[in-house]
Design a protein around this motif. Structure first.
Motif, PDB file in Angstrom:
ATOM      1  N   GLY A 117      -4.142  -3.747  -0.425  1.00  0.00           N
ATOM      2  CA  GLY A 117      -3.795  -3.367  -1.652  1.00  0.00           C
ATOM      3  C   GLY A 117      -2.239  -3.219  -1.668  1.00  0.00           C
ATOM      4  O   GLY A 117      -1.712  -4.139  -2.722  1.00  0.00           O
ATOM      5  N   HIS A 118      -1.509  -3.018  -0.981  1.00  0.00           N
ATOM      6  CA  HIS A 118      -0.178  -3.137  -0.902  1.00  0.00           C
ATOM      7  C   HIS A 118       0.595  -4.685  -0.991  1.00  0.00           C
ATOM      8  O   HIS A 118       1.250  -4.998  -1.784  1.00  0.00           O
ATOM      9  CB  HIS A 118       0.622  -2.404   0.207  1.00  0.00           C
ATOM     10  CG  HIS A 118       0.662  -0.910   0.113  1.00  0.00           C
ATOM     11  ND1 HIS A 118       1.501  -0.093  -0.919  1.00  0.00           N
ATOM     12  CD2 HIS A 118       0.276   0.047   0.686  1.00  0.00           C
ATOM     13  CE1 HIS A 118       1.497   1.066  -0.844  1.00  0.00           C
ATOM     14  NE2 HIS A 118       0.740   1.275   0.236  1.00  0.00           N
ATOM     15  N   VAL A 119      -0.318  -5.270  -0.067  1.00  0.00           N
ATOM     16  CA  VAL A 119       0.178  -6.745   0.088  1.00  0.00           C
ATOM     17  C   VAL A 119       0.095  -7.634  -1.201  1.00  0.00           C
ATOM     18  O   VAL A 119       1.173  -8.111  -1.629  1.00  0.00           O
ATOM     19  CB  VAL A 119      -0.771  -7.593   1.073  1.00  0.00           C
ATOM     20  CG1 VAL A 119      -0.317  -9.029   1.158  1.00  0.00           C
ATOM     21  CG2 VAL A 119      -0.189  -6.939   2.461  1.00  0.00           C
ATOM     22  N   ALA A 137       6.326  -1.895   3.764  1.00  0.00           N
ATOM     23  CA  ALA A 137       6.854  -0.651   4.492  1.00  0.00           C
ATOM     24  C   ALA A 137       6.596   0.715   3.495  1.00  0.00           C
ATOM     25  O   ALA A 137       6.812   0.930   2.647  1.00  0.00           O
ATOM     26  CB  ALA A 137       8.501  -0.749   4.491  1.00  0.00           C
ATOM     27  N   SER A 138       5.925   1.475   4.431  1.00  0.00           N
ATOM     28  CA  SER A 138       5.534   2.770   3.704  1.00  0.00           C
ATOM     29  C   SER A 138       5.672   3.880   4.638  1.00  0.00           C
ATOM     30  O   SER A 138       6.076   3.925   5.755  1.00  0.00           O
ATOM     31  CB  SER A 138       4.247   2.754   2.988  1.00  0.00           C
ATOM     32  OG  SER A 138       3.354   2.635   4.257  1.00  0.00           O
ATOM     33  N   GLY A 139       5.259   5.047   4.247  1.00  0.00           N
ATOM     34  CA  GLY A 139       5.424   6.301   5.362  1.00  0.00           C
ATOM     35  C   GLY A 139       4.407   6.105   6.272  1.00  0.00           C
ATOM     36  O   GLY A 139       4.428   6.547   7.445  1.00  0.00           O
ATOM     37  N   THR A 312       4.638   2.712  -4.438  1.00  0.00           N
ATOM     38  CA  THR A 312       3.891   3.952  -3.725  1.00  0.00           C
ATOM     39  C   THR A 312       2.611   3.755  -3.962  1.00  0.00           C
ATOM     40  O   THR A 312       2.236   3.140  -4.998  1.00  0.00           O
ATOM     41  CB  THR A 312       4.518   5.315  -4.258  1.00  0.00           C
ATOM     42  OG1 THR A 312       4.582   5.214  -5.680  1.00  0.00           O
ATOM     43  CG2 THR A 312       6.013   5.660  -3.775  1.00  0.00           C
ATOM     44  N   ASP A 313       1.512   4.818  -3.486  1.00  0.00           N
ATOM     45  CA  ASP A 313       0.269   4.594  -3.432  1.00  0.00           C
ATOM     46  C   ASP A 313      -0.280   4.602  -5.015  1.00  0.00           C
ATOM     47  O   ASP A 313       0.270   5.295  -5.484  1.00  0.00           O
ATOM     48  CB  ASP A 313      -0.473   5.638  -2.358  1.00  0.00           C
ATOM     49  CG  ASP A 313      -0.052   5.355  -1.097  1.00  0.00           C
ATOM     50  OD1 ASP A 313       0.411   4.280  -0.831  1.00  0.00           O
ATOM     51  OD2 ASP A 313      -0.630   6.110  -0.251  1.00  0.00           O
ATOM     52  N   ASN A 314      -1.076   3.721  -5.288  1.00  0.00           N
ATOM     53  CA  ASN A 314      -1.555   3.810  -6.683  1.00  0.00           C
ATOM     54  C   ASN A 314      -3.078   2.998  -6.668  1.00  0.00           C
ATOM     55  O   ASN A 314      -3.491   2.332  -5.933  1.00  0.00           O
ATOM     56  CB  ASN A 314      -0.691   2.858  -7.689  1.00  0.00           C
ATOM     57  CG  ASN A 314      -0.555   1.552  -6.909  1.00  0.00           C
ATOM     58  OD1 ASN A 314      -1.375   0.640  -7.649  1.00  0.00           O
ATOM     59  ND2 ASN A 314       0.220   0.981  -6.285  1.00  0.00           N
TER      60      ASN A 314
HETATM   61 ZN    ZN Z   1       0.302   2.918   0.994  1.00  0.00          ZN
END
Ligand code: ZN
Ligand code: KG4
Length: 340
Positions: A117-119, A137-139, A312-314
């Motif tokens: 998802g992030h990619v 890069a995330s938490g 951020t997460d979505n």
């Molecule tokens: Zn995330």
């Protein structure tokens, strides 16, 4: 190719996200509830608190996504849901909810890897050429991917321990700064002029892998050495703004150097790439974006990053991945489980 309308559901950590994506018309809605206020009180995410909040918010958020898209469940072709990686209790809420909806409405279900998802989150607003390099890069994660096509990506470097966002969050906590640490560190680094006061260690320049727990320890011992922090009492001894801003600035410059250096190394190894993307919560950071943009410019490559709501997460990124998976005929079955 058959056009699909997908509902995406994201509950891997402390955000409840749902979105509707249409292969013909793009993103139709993106609804989100963030638990940040809930976790601010303790300075981090408590898994059980996170999963209980997911349970409370999942139905209103999914309903809001459908309503804002002007769609009903009948219009949806497939339901995509994050099933890994993440906090088990939080993931279970999304997967159970998605399965129940799909079963009751006779819809297809698609398990989506949160990292995927992030990619592909940069595609929500841009057409990024393939192949490209993506720094996520995330938490929870810090990883480099070589991305060849939709759903076709290879992990070429990852953190062996803490993630970059985790380093921001943990060091912010040492300095009595609020959660999440990243935005606060950015604000203070700017006040200190993005100067490198303390020269924290960079790490192995030969490797594409990252390591941030050593950096956190190095910051801690440097603070102890400067008599700013009492390691036994776990207490900050110097509460002045000056020292906090200087640590924030040195930390951000250090992580900027690490990101730029890893990207340079990746470009040496994969000279065929046509673009660079920077995604995940940490990609909200304007200083780090500028550092990576400099690398891209030096190689005459376009540089892409999502708007903050897609960093951020979505749910939007999950609905997007679900959409191309549907077009590729990659559906899950009723055995869809978390973390598998
Ligand atoms: Zn995330
Ligand atoms: O992607 P995300 O919402 O959740 C995970 O999947 O982990 O990322 C959250 C992380 C937190 O560690 C937060 O400190 C960091 O993103 N973050 C930032 C900034 N905004 C959020 N880090 C650096 N600079 C920022 N402006």
């Amino acid at each position: 190719m058959k056009p699909y309308i997908t509902l995406g559901i994201e509950t891997s950590c402390d955000e409840t996200g749902a979105a509707v994506y249409s292969s013909a018309d793009g993103l139709l809605s993106n609804a989100l509830f963030s638990q940040i206020e809930l976790h601010k009180k303790v300075g981090g995410v408590i898994p059980e608190v996170a999963s209980r909040s997911q349970l409370e918010k999942i139905e209103p958020i999914v309903s809001a996504a459908l309503e804002r898209a002007g769609k009903t469940l009948e219009d949806i072709d497939a339901i995509a849901v994050t099933n890994k990686p993440g906090l088990p209790g939080s993931l279970l809420v999304g997967v159970c909810f998605a399965k129940a909806l799909a079963w009751a409405q006779n819809k297809k279900i698609i398990g989506v890897n949160h990292m995927e998802g992030h990619v592909f989150s940069s595609f929500l607003e841009n057409d990024v050429p393939f192949p490209h390099l993506c720094l996520t890069a995330s938490g929870g994660h810090t990883a480099l991917f070589l991305v060849r096509g939709f759903g076709d990506y290879e992990l070429i470097g990852h953190t062996d321990d803490d993630a970059a966002g985790e380093a921001f969050d943990k060091i912010a906590k040492l300095l009595n700064l609020p959660y999440p640490g990243g935005p606060e560190i950015e604000k203070r680094a700017q006040q200190a002029g993005f100067e490198d006061f303390f020269a924290y260690p960079r790490h192995n320049p030969q490797s594409l892998d990252f390591s941030f727990s050593g950096l956190k320890t190095a910051v801690l011992y440097d603070l102890v050495k400067r008599k700013v922090y009492d390691i036994h009492a776990k207490k900050l001894l110097d509460d002045s703004q000056e020292i906090k801003n200087q640590v924030a600035s040195s930390l951000l410059v250090c992580i900027g150097d690490i990101f730029a250096q890893k990207m340079e190394l990746a470009l040496k190894k994969y000279p065929q790439v046509k673009a660079i993307t920077f995604v995940g919560g940490v990609a909200c950071n304007k200083y780090l974006r500028a550092r990576l943009k400099d690398v891209a410019n030096a190689h005459n490559l376009p540089f892409f990053f999502p708007s903050p709501q897609y960093c951020t997460d979505n749910g939007a990124m999950i609905a997007f991945v679900g959409n191309y998976k549907a077009q590729q005929g990659k559906f899950s079955d009723w055995n869809l489980d978390i973390l598998k």
